[in-house]
Design an enzyme around this catalytic site. Structure first.
Site, PDB file in Angstrom:
ATOM      1  CE  LYS A 205      -3.703   2.180   2.558  1.00  0.00           C
ATOM      2  NZ  LYS A 205      -4.649   2.230   3.507  1.00  0.00           N
ATOM      3  CE  LYS A 257      -6.432   1.696  -0.459  1.00  0.00           C
ATOM      4  NZ  LYS A 257      -7.260   1.561   0.607  1.00  0.00           N
TER       5      LYS A 257
END
Ligand code: PBG
Length: 332
Positions: A205, A257
């Protein structure tokens, strides 16, 4: 007859729509899609998120209605985020593990309504619940600097994950990028008997500007950034380490992500991961496509489908996307 000696003509497989479909290597289906939704405390009715047209902060009732629409369209997994009222936020984010905290009420409402027909996944992170907006607790390190404490934060995550499991979550999804979070949560869930609750780990992330609209969506209290715990967009190698660690710690899924700007990361992790690899098409990706589509600058539907196809082609098996319901309807 051609005067050119071209024996290999790739265009032959593009001649008709049926032929193109026959040779398509990637297909997006509704069952690949996970729909992120927001349940908010203190609302009279659902409230549209300005920077994410078509997405809402929901009441418990509108959450259930929205989940029915999703299921009807063929989407079978909801990823739920909670938005507490400001006065419930505190330094540790304790309302995150309160049984009557808004996220836990939302999880319970969905389980009561849908049983096992819908997979209920919960975001397991403290940023929506802390008054400073960070994903963990603040403190000073051994040299006196103010930091987001890693190990002290894990305690909050484990309480939150257990509360979510108790409320009925099928999947918890630690998104705070603290080291060791997957192992800590796995151990806590197992100790409470929740051995059947799975973990989707936000493994790679990035500290991304593409999260912009999400801050409005959850009424974030953050000032500053998350660069001491989320990853630097410049780096690929550390994503491989992050994913490997999460797999070793017991993650049932790993996730990358944002999605579109990080397809190389998706592809690399998909090469070695023995567990399913998901990607999260985040708020900013959705907002950009919506904005350009609504301006008539791109074809909204075509761009939506192309973006999802690309994420899947890169190697993501599941896609978290605010387009989930629209795309699923389109695929019907
Ligand atoms: C943090 C969290 C964020 C998102 C999901 N979980 C925001 C952040 O890390 O700043 C972003 C989702 C999106 O932009 O759609 N728990």
């Amino acid at each position: 007859m051609s005067i050119y000696e071209i024996s290999r003509r790739p265009r032959r497989l593009r001649t008709t729509s049926a032929m193109r479909e026959l040779v398509a290597e990637t297909r997006v289906s509704a069952s690949d899609l996970i729909y992120p939704m927001f349940v908010a405390d203190g609302l009279d009715g659902k409230r549209e998120i300005t920077s994410m047209p078509g997405q809402y902060q929901h009441t418990l009732d509108s959450l259930k209605a929205g989940a029915h629409d999703a299921l009807e369209a063929g989407v079978r997994c909801i990823d739920l985020f909670g938005v507490p009222i400001d006065s419930d936020k505190d330094a540790t984010g304790s309302v995150a593990w309160a049984e009557d905290g808004v996220l836990n009420r939302g999880i319970r409402a969905l389980r009561e309504e849908f049983g096992d027909d819908l997979i209920v996944m919960a975001d397991t992170c403290l940023d929506e619940f802390t008054d400073h907006g960070h994903c963990g607790v603040l403190g000073t390190d051994a040299q006196g600097a103010e930091v987001v404490l890693n190990d002290a934060t894990l305690e909050g995550y484990t309480r939150m994950a257990v509360a979510q499991a108790r409320a009925g979550a099928h999947v918890v999804s630690p998104s705070g990028m603290m080291d060791g979070q997957v192992a800590a949560i796995r151990r806590a869930l197992d100790a409470e008997g929740f051995t059947g609750v799975s973990i989707m780990a936000y493994s790679a992330k990035y500290a991304s500007a593409f999260f912009g609209p999400f801050r409005e969506a959850v009424g974030s209290s953050l000032s500053g950034d998350r660069r001491t715990y989320q990853q630097d967009p410049a780096n690929l190698r550390e994503s491989l380490l992050e994913a490997q660690l999460d797999i070793d710690e017991g993650a049932d899924f790993v996730m990358v992500k944002p999605a579109m700007a990080y397809l190389d990361v998706v592809a690399k992790i998909a090469e070695f991961s023995p567990v399913p690899v998901a990607a999260y098409q985040v708020s900013g990706e959705y907002a950009m496509i919506q904005a350009a589509g609504r301006n008539g600058w791109v074809d909204l539907e075509a761009t939506m489908m192309e973006s999802l196809t690309s994420i899947k082609r890169a190697g993501a098996q599941q896609i978290l996307t605010y387009f989930a319901v629209d795309a699923a309807r389109r695929l019907r």
